[in-house]
Design a protein around this motif. Structure first.
Motif, PDB file in Angstrom:
ATOM      1  N   ALA A 149       0.851  -1.187   0.000  1.00  0.00           N
ATOM      2  CA  ALA A 149       0.000   0.000   0.000  1.00  0.00           C
ATOM      3  C   ALA A 149       0.890   1.241   0.000  1.00  0.00           C
ATOM      4  O   ALA A 149       1.850   1.325   0.756  1.00  0.00           O
ATOM      5  N   VAL A 150       0.565   2.176  -0.884  1.00  0.00           N
ATOM      6  CA  VAL A 150       1.348   3.397  -1.016  1.00  0.00           C
ATOM      7  C   VAL A 150       0.423   4.606  -0.932  1.00  0.00           C
ATOM      8  O   VAL A 150      -0.583   4.667  -1.640  1.00  0.00           O
ATOM      9  N   SER A 151       0.731   5.532  -0.055  1.00  0.00           N
ATOM     10  CA  SER A 151      -0.060   6.758   0.067  1.00  0.00           C
ATOM     11  C   SER A 151       0.338   7.747  -1.026  1.00  0.00           C
ATOM     12  O   SER A 151       1.516   7.878  -1.354  1.00  0.00           O
ATOM     13  N   VAL A 152      -0.656   8.413  -1.575  1.00  0.00           N
ATOM     14  CA  VAL A 152      -0.420   9.405  -2.618  1.00  0.00           C
ATOM     15  C   VAL A 152      -0.633  10.798  -2.031  1.00  0.00           C
ATOM     16  O   VAL A 152      -1.688  11.084  -1.468  1.00  0.00           O
ATOM     17  N   VAL A 153       0.371  11.631  -2.143  1.00  0.00           N
ATOM     18  CA  VAL A 153       0.295  13.014  -1.655  1.00  0.00           C
ATOM     19  C   VAL A 153       0.083  13.932  -2.857  1.00  0.00           C
ATOM     20  O   VAL A 153       0.723  13.755  -3.902  1.00  0.00           O
ATOM     21  N   ARG A 154      -0.813  14.888  -2.719  1.00  0.00           N
ATOM     22  CA  ARG A 154      -1.094  15.806  -3.816  1.00  0.00           C
ATOM     23  C   ARG A 154      -0.503  17.184  -3.520  1.00  0.00           C
ATOM     24  O   ARG A 154      -0.247  17.532  -2.373  1.00  0.00           O
ATOM     25  N   PHE A 155      -0.296  17.961  -4.602  1.00  0.00           N
ATOM     26  CA  PHE A 155       0.229  19.314  -4.430  1.00  0.00           C
ATOM     27  C   PHE A 155      -0.462  20.267  -5.401  1.00  0.00           C
ATOM     28  O   PHE A 155      -0.978  19.858  -6.436  1.00  0.00           O
ATOM     29  N   HIS A 156      -0.479  21.534  -5.040  1.00  0.00           N
ATOM     30  CA  HIS A 156      -1.051  22.589  -5.870  1.00  0.00           C
ATOM     31  C   HIS A 156       0.087  23.428  -6.438  1.00  0.00           C
ATOM     32  O   HIS A 156       1.121  23.619  -5.798  1.00  0.00           O
ATOM     33  N   THR A 157      -0.100  23.945  -7.624  1.00  0.00           N
ATOM     34  CA  THR A 157       0.940  24.775  -8.234  1.00  0.00           C
ATOM     35  C   THR A 157       0.845  26.234  -7.787  1.00  0.00           C
ATOM     36  O   THR A 157       1.789  27.001  -7.980  1.00  0.00           O
ATOM     37  N   LYS A 158      -0.272  26.616  -7.177  1.00  0.00           N
ATOM     38  CA  LYS A 158      -0.425  27.994  -6.725  1.00  0.00           C
ATOM     39  C   LYS A 158       0.633  28.317  -5.662  1.00  0.00           C
ATOM     40  O   LYS A 158       0.835  27.571  -4.714  1.00  0.00           O
ATOM     41  N   LEU A 161       6.994  28.288  -7.995  1.00  0.00           N
ATOM     42  CA  LEU A 161       7.668  28.862  -9.157  1.00  0.00           C
ATOM     43  C   LEU A 161       7.039  28.331 -10.445  1.00  0.00           C
ATOM     44  O   LEU A 161       6.875  29.071 -11.419  1.00  0.00           O
ATOM     45  N   LEU A 162       6.686  27.045 -10.440  1.00  0.00           N
ATOM     46  CA  LEU A 162       6.021  26.454 -11.602  1.00  0.00           C
ATOM     47  C   LEU A 162       4.737  27.213 -11.930  1.00  0.00           C
ATOM     48  O   LEU A 162       4.478  27.553 -13.092  1.00  0.00           O
ATOM     49  N   GLY A 163       3.934  27.464 -10.910  1.00  0.00           N
ATOM     50  CA  GLY A 163       2.683  28.173 -11.116  1.00  0.00           C
ATOM     51  C   GLY A 163       2.898  29.570 -11.664  1.00  0.00           C
ATOM     52  O   GLY A 163       2.136  30.042 -12.534  1.00  0.00           O
ATOM     53  N   MET A 164       3.949  30.243 -11.203  1.00  0.00           N
ATOM     54  CA  MET A 164       4.240  31.597 -11.681  1.00  0.00           C
ATOM     55  C   MET A 164       4.639  31.583 -13.153  1.00  0.00           C
ATOM     56  O   MET A 164       4.196  32.421 -13.941  1.00  0.00           O
ATOM     57  N   VAL A 165       5.482  30.636 -13.535  1.00  0.00           N
ATOM     58  CA  VAL A 165       5.917  30.554 -14.932  1.00  0.00           C
ATOM     59  C   VAL A 165       4.729  30.233 -15.845  1.00  0.00           C
ATOM     60  O   VAL A 165       4.584  30.819 -16.922  1.00  0.00           O
ATOM     61  N   LEU A 206      14.510  26.427  -5.410  1.00  0.00           N
ATOM     62  CA  LEU A 206      13.384  27.361  -5.453  1.00  0.00           C
ATOM     63  C   LEU A 206      12.074  26.647  -5.771  1.00  0.00           C
ATOM     64  O   LEU A 206      11.002  27.111  -5.383  1.00  0.00           O
ATOM     65  N   CYS A 207      12.153  25.522  -6.483  1.00  0.00           N
ATOM     66  CA  CYS A 207      10.945  24.751  -6.800  1.00  0.00           C
ATOM     67  C   CYS A 207      10.322  24.141  -5.546  1.00  0.00           C
ATOM     68  O   CYS A 207       9.156  23.718  -5.565  1.00  0.00           O
ATOM     69  N   MET A 208      11.080  24.053  -4.481  1.00  0.00           N
ATOM     70  CA  MET A 208      10.553  23.493  -3.237  1.00  0.00           C
ATOM     71  C   MET A 208       9.808  24.529  -2.405  1.00  0.00           C
ATOM     72  O   MET A 208       9.188  24.195  -1.394  1.00  0.00           O
ATOM     73  N   GLN A 209       9.885  25.800  -2.824  1.00  0.00           N
ATOM     74  CA  GLN A 209       9.187  26.859  -2.104  1.00  0.00           C
ATOM     75  C   GLN A 209       7.684  26.785  -2.387  1.00  0.00           C
ATOM     76  O   GLN A 209       7.267  26.644  -3.527  1.00  0.00           O
ATOM     77  N   THR A 210       6.884  26.838  -1.333  1.00  0.00           N
ATOM     78  CA  THR A 210       5.431  26.850  -1.492  1.00  0.00           C
ATOM     79  C   THR A 210       4.871  28.099  -0.831  1.00  0.00           C
ATOM     80  O   THR A 210       5.349  28.529   0.221  1.00  0.00           O
ATOM     81  N   ASP A 211       3.853  28.670  -1.469  1.00  0.00           N
ATOM     82  CA  ASP A 211       3.239  29.908  -0.965  1.00  0.00           C
ATOM     83  C   ASP A 211       4.280  30.991  -0.730  1.00  0.00           C
ATOM     84  O   ASP A 211       4.202  31.754   0.241  1.00  0.00           O
ATOM     85  N   THR A 247       9.124  20.205  -8.897  1.00  0.00           N
ATOM     86  CA  THR A 247       8.067  20.598  -7.963  1.00  0.00           C
ATOM     87  C   THR A 247       7.285  19.386  -7.476  1.00  0.00           C
ATOM     88  O   THR A 247       6.909  19.302  -6.303  1.00  0.00           O
ATOM     89  N   ALA A 248       7.032  18.428  -8.373  1.00  0.00           N
ATOM     90  CA  ALA A 248       6.229  17.247  -8.021  1.00  0.00           C
ATOM     91  C   ALA A 248       6.940  16.384  -6.982  1.00  0.00           C
ATOM     92  O   ALA A 248       6.374  16.028  -5.950  1.00  0.00           O
ATOM     93  N   ARG A 249       8.170  16.001  -7.271  1.00  0.00           N
ATOM     94  CA  ARG A 249       8.950  15.166  -6.341  1.00  0.00           C
ATOM     95  C   ARG A 249       8.140  13.962  -5.855  1.00  0.00           C
ATOM     96  O   ARG A 249       8.056  13.679  -4.663  1.00  0.00           O
ATOM     97  N   GLY A 250       7.532  13.239  -6.807  1.00  0.00           N
ATOM     98  CA  GLY A 250       6.788  12.039  -6.445  1.00  0.00           C
ATOM     99  C   GLY A 250       5.420  12.299  -5.861  1.00  0.00           C
ATOM    100  O   GLY A 250       4.861  11.437  -5.183  1.00  0.00           O
ATOM    101  N   ARG A 251       4.864  13.497  -6.117  1.00  0.00           N
ATOM    102  CA  ARG A 251       3.519  13.828  -5.637  1.00  0.00           C
ATOM    103  C   ARG A 251       2.580  13.988  -6.823  1.00  0.00           C
ATOM    104  O   ARG A 251       3.007  14.216  -7.947  1.00  0.00           O
ATOM    105  N   LEU A 252       1.283  13.895  -6.559  1.00  0.00           N
ATOM    106  CA  LEU A 252       0.267  13.968  -7.609  1.00  0.00           C
ATOM    107  C   LEU A 252      -0.217  15.405  -7.762  1.00  0.00           C
ATOM    108  O   LEU A 252      -0.663  16.026  -6.796  1.00  0.00           O
ATOM    109  N   ILE A 253      -0.161  15.912  -8.973  1.00  0.00           N
ATOM    110  CA  ILE A 253      -0.518  17.309  -9.225  1.00  0.00           C
ATOM    111  C   ILE A 253      -2.033  17.497  -9.173  1.00  0.00           C
ATOM    112  O   ILE A 253      -2.801  16.657  -9.635  1.00  0.00           O
ATOM    113  N   ASP A 254      -2.460  18.606  -8.568  1.00  0.00           N
ATOM    114  CA  ASP A 254      -3.868  18.994  -8.544  1.00  0.00           C
ATOM    115  C   ASP A 254      -4.252  19.460  -9.957  1.00  0.00           C
ATOM    116  O   ASP A 254      -3.445  20.112 -10.627  1.00  0.00           O
ATOM    117  N   PRO A 255      -5.410  19.123 -10.515  1.00  0.00           N
ATOM    118  CA  PRO A 255      -6.597  18.543  -9.857  1.00  0.00           C
ATOM    119  C   PRO A 255      -6.753  17.035 -10.069  1.00  0.00           C
ATOM    120  O   PRO A 255      -7.835  16.492  -9.890  1.00  0.00           O
TER     121      PRO A 255
END
Length: 381
Positions: A149-158, A161-165, A206-211, A247-255
């Motif tokens: 069993a593997v947990s999936v973590v999600r992330f938002h681009t807002k 840096l990815l979201g800004m570009v 810088l891609c690891m920066q959120t908000d 930015t993803a680093r093994g996480r699932l992108i929203d939405p």
């Protein structure tokens, strides 16, 4: 006609009493299998099936199997269910395991894989390879519980840096992104290029920066735009692709969720994009087969991290088509999501670990001269 091309045998398969979900999974598996062309047919096609799979998990499953057996006496009529039937019959156990499905289908076509209702008789046949005994079925069932069993973590681009570009790519003005009043990169939407003001390591951090509080400044009208465009070596698509991986680093992108149906519009140009493990295999699959992440994870022996990074990259550059399930809701998006499958094999990565971008700035391309003066103006100096 080229007689050297091997002919692929076609085997007609009829599904009886099988629900839409199981049908879709089997159809998908048949598309990916090349040794035998398994083709699903309908009763009205007037074709003689070689294999008939009857879902026995319904209340009238055993009765339906008996009726189907009489209707197709020349076919191998298989009892398809979680529990073995109360009578002797060819038996395919649920849930479907794609790594052994075609081996079981081949055995069934050859007259093997028969469940004996009399367990005593079955015990006597353990030495025969033509019979699936109760002991072997129990071992098969036990192997189903060796799943991971593997947990999936999600992330938002807002706020990233990815979201800004991505946001600046939709605008018309040439704009610089700054962090803590220091230029990071400049986006040139008109020529679809990006000029980096920092090296790859700093960009990855810088891609690891959120908000984060990103600042933007429009490139001054007095700036020699043509010269800046010439200095920009990185395409906008390549930049977004790379930033999404970091930015993803093994996480699932929203939405996207594990139940979202995803399909690739067209192959990304891998020769111009940052390396991503298993990207070729995933592209070959998704360009012709719409599938949910839940199913994709079970089908392909690929690292979940590589799958999620690939989904983030292709979705960010606009190459991925998504279709949300009818039950999709905000509450479901935020809850913890878990995927299960047989423990995947380790997928080796190239030396150095993290992928690298297509273009690495040399010393000659570092901000200096004209560009250095522009960076100073962007800083407000």
């Amino acid at each position: 006609m080229n007689n050297s091309i091997p002919k692929v045998k076609t085997a007609y398969v009829l599904l009886v009493n099988v629900d839409d979900r199981q049908t879709a999974m089997l159809r998908m598996a048949f598309k990916m299998y090349n040794s035998v062309n398994y083709q699903l047919i309908q009763p009205e096609d007037n074709l003689k099936p070689e294999l008939v799979l009857v879902d026995g998990d319904t209340a009238d499953g055993e009765e339906v199997w008996q009726q189907t057996k009489k209707k197709y006496p020349e076919a191998v009529v298989v009892f398809f269910g979680r529990n073995a039937p109360s009578f002797t019959a060819p038996y395919l156990m649920k849930p479907i395991r794609f790594d052994t499905l075609f081996q079981h289908l081949r055995n069934l076509q050859q007259g093997n894989g028969v469940w004996l209702a009399d367990k005593a008789a079955a015990h006597k046949e353990t030495a025969s390879e033509e019979t699936v005994t109760a002991e072997r079925l129990e071992q098969h069932n036990a192997s189903e519980h060796t799943q991971q069993a593997v947990s999936v973590v999600r992330f938002h681009t807002k706020g990233t840096l990815l979201g800004m570009v991505q946001k600046l790519a939709q605008q018309s003005e040439d704009t610089a992104i700054l962090f803590e009043n220091k230029p990071v990169l400049i986006v040139f939407p008109s020529v679809e290029k990006v000029l980096l003001a920092v090296d790859n390591d700093a960009l990855q951090q810088l891609c690891m920066q959120t908000d984060a509080e990103w600042q933007t400044k429009t490139v001054p009208a007095s700036a020699p735009t043509a010269q800046l465009h010439d200095k920009a070596k990185l395409t906008l698509q390549s930049c977004i692709w790379q930033l999404s991986i970091w930015t993803a680093r093994g996480r699932l992108i929203d939405p996207i969720t594990p139940d979202t149906i995803i399909k690739l519009k067209a192959w990304p140009n891998m020769t111009r994009l940052a390396f991503l493990p298993e990207a070729m295999r995933l592209s070959a699959f998704l360009v012709r087969t719409p599938v949910a992440l839940n199913t994709l994870y079970k089908l392909l022996p690929v690292s979940l991290e590589d799958v999620l990074n690939y989904i983030a990259a292709t979705y960010s550059i606009g190459s991925l088509i998504i279709e949300q399930p009818l039950t999709h809701s905000a509450a479901q998006q935020e809850k913890e999501m878990v995927l299960t499958r047989k423990a995947p094999q380790k997928v080796s990565k190239p030396d150095g670990g993290a992928p690298t971008s297509e273009y690495n700035e040399s010393d000659d391309d570092k901000p200096k001269g004209l560009l250095a003066r522009l960076m100073g103006r962007l800083r407000g100096n």
